[in-house]
Design an enzyme around this catalytic site. Structure first.
Site, PDB file in Angstrom:
ATOM      1  N   GLY A  89       0.747  -1.248   0.000  1.00  0.00           N
ATOM      2  CA  GLY A  89       0.000   0.000   0.000  1.00  0.00           C
ATOM      3  C   GLY A  89       0.775   1.295   0.000  1.00  0.00           C
ATOM      4  O   GLY A  89       0.189   2.352   0.244  1.00  0.00           O
ATOM      5  N   ASP A 107      -4.897  -6.662  -4.282  1.00  0.00           N
ATOM      6  CA  ASP A 107      -3.690  -7.480  -4.365  1.00  0.00           C
ATOM      7  C   ASP A 107      -4.114  -8.936  -4.211  1.00  0.00           C
ATOM      8  O   ASP A 107      -5.194  -9.222  -3.675  1.00  0.00           O
ATOM      9  CB  ASP A 107      -2.690  -7.092  -3.270  1.00  0.00           C
ATOM     10  CG  ASP A 107      -1.299  -7.638  -3.548  1.00  0.00           C
ATOM     11  OD1 ASP A 107      -0.537  -6.960  -4.270  1.00  0.00           O
ATOM     12  OD2 ASP A 107      -0.970  -8.746  -3.070  1.00  0.00           O
ATOM     13  N   ASP A 123       0.738  -0.784 -11.043  1.00  0.00           N
ATOM     14  CA  ASP A 123       2.129  -0.868 -10.599  1.00  0.00           C
ATOM     15  C   ASP A 123       2.495  -2.342 -10.633  1.00  0.00           C
ATOM     16  O   ASP A 123       2.475  -3.031  -9.624  1.00  0.00           O
ATOM     17  CB  ASP A 123       2.249  -0.272  -9.190  1.00  0.00           C
ATOM     18  CG  ASP A 123       3.655  -0.363  -8.633  1.00  0.00           C
ATOM     19  OD1 ASP A 123       4.615  -0.395  -9.426  1.00  0.00           O
ATOM     20  OD2 ASP A 123       3.796  -0.421  -7.396  1.00  0.00           O
ATOM     21  N   CYS A 164       9.203  -0.945 -11.696  1.00  0.00           N
ATOM     22  CA  CYS A 164      10.535  -0.562 -11.217  1.00  0.00           C
ATOM     23  C   CYS A 164      11.593  -1.414 -11.901  1.00  0.00           C
ATOM     24  O   CYS A 164      12.391  -2.102 -11.253  1.00  0.00           O
ATOM     25  CB  CYS A 164      10.621  -0.671  -9.691  1.00  0.00           C
ATOM     26  SG  CYS A 164      10.183  -2.286  -9.041  1.00  0.00           S
TER      27      CYS A 164
END
Length: 364
Positions: free
Chosen positions: A186, A206, A250, A303
């Site tokens: 989170g 999730d 993400d 990422c």
């Protein structure tokens, strides 16, 4: 500690377990151990596997200290061969400054609550403000931040600068409805909630309930309540039939952008991992695209810096969805060039994790 680390366990996870079973260790000793472990994996290719573990750790620390004093003591050509696995060159550019950044100790970034950065910096001391994100502080001190009064009161989160910039790329507005589709524990969900001034709602999903439980605890500490948590396994069966002003994907990725912070992963991540994750990333985007409101915004963030997971995914998704238009991403009013719909954040340019962000808007 090093002997307990395997291909399926990250070094930082192994360290956490080690420290949990050695609670008598004081913070200064923990920092020394952590630094030694991470130095070992940064300089692994320079070490002789025939040497004893103790000798290899000692040599890694010598190499690390020498490099810290003079980064150019190691040629970029050598770093390209020894600091990263051979397959990486086929997936991304390897600028010399990027390779040198990988060998440095990573910065520790904090995210202060909105408009409270100056107050927090004065209280914690040893903080440097960032000109890239209004609430980002680089912490250079040595105190245990988790034990500070400010952390316990929810005045800041430990969050990398690149992750904070993802929140600003989303640019959610108070009263909107957002979906953080791969919320994890989170960090970005809470940032979206803060940027929305605790108004509107952020759906956080999730596949792991444990992560969502952590999110709930973090939100309670920060006194943020404008979110709903829901389990979602990434399949076409969505956790809600609602439509959103914005969706953040993400996505799970190879984590190449975190290799400065997690050097052990350089030697366990494979091209097959990248290929499998790219398929999952594309599927996630396909599953959520239909949940946008008219003029709704879709943000994709990973990422990592591999082409297969970044530009290749964004370009293919754009081509497959003419109903969505690429949306320029503007993170600063002082950017020298026109905003692009695809943005790569390099570790050596922001002193943080590497990150790729792409954005689209529903044309309806």
């Amino acid at each position: 500690v090093i002997s307990t680390i395997s291909a399926d366990q990250r070094a930082d996870t192994a360290l956490r377990f080690y420290f949990e079973h050695h609670r008598y260790l004081q913070p200064p000793i923990k920092r020394v151990i952590s630094r030694a472990v991470f130095s070992y994996f940064r300089w692994l290719s320079w070490l002789d596997p025939k040497d004893s573990p103790q000798k290899r750790v000692e040599l890694a620390q010598v190499l690390h200290e020498r490099f810290a004093v003079d980064p150019k003591s190691v040629k970029a050509e050598t770093l390209a061969v020894r600091a990263v696995p051979p397959w990486l060159a086929a997936e991304m550019e390897l600028p010399p400054d990027y390779l040198r950044q990988l060998q440095r100790d990573p910065a520790l970034w904090l995210r202060a609550r909105p408009a409270s950065g100056a107050k927090l910096a004065a209280a914690l001391r040893d903080c440097e403000h960032s000109d890239r994100a209004p609430d980002a502080l680089r912490y250079t001190g040595k105190q245990d931040l988790f034990r500070t009064e400010q952390f316990q009161n929810g005045e800041f989160e430990i969050q990398d600068l690149a992750s904070q910039l993802v929140g600003h790329a989303c640019a959610p507005k108070p009263g909107e409805t957002w979906w953080d589709a791969c919320a994890g524990e989170g960090g970005k969900t809470l940032h979206l909630c803060d940027l929305m001034a605790n108004k509107g709602v952020v759906w956080a999903s999730d596949r792991h309930t444990r992560r969502l439980d952590t999110l709930k605890r973090r939100a309670a500490r920060a006194q943020l309540f404008n979110f709903r948590a829901a389990v979602w396994d990434g399949s076409p069966k969505l956790p809600t039939k609602g439509k959103f002003d914005g969706i953040l994907v993400d996505a799970p990725c190879s984590g190449v952008g975190t290799w400065q912070r997690n050097p052990h992963a350089r030697w366990t991540t494979t091209p097959d991992d990248v290929g499998e994750l790219a398929l999952a990333q594309r599927a996630l985007l396909e599953h959520v695209a239909g949940s946008l409101k008219p003029k709704g915004r879709l943000i994709y963030a990973v990422c990592t810096l591999t082409r297969s997971e970044t530009t290749a995914i964004a370009d293919a998704f754009t081509a497959a969805h003419p109903e969505l238009e690429p949306l320029p991403i503007s993170l600063s009013s002082t950017e020298p060039s026109a905003p692009s719909a695809q943005l790569t954040l390099w570790p050596h340019e922001i002193n943080a994790n590497g990150m790729f962000i792409a954005a689209w808007r529903n044309k309806k």
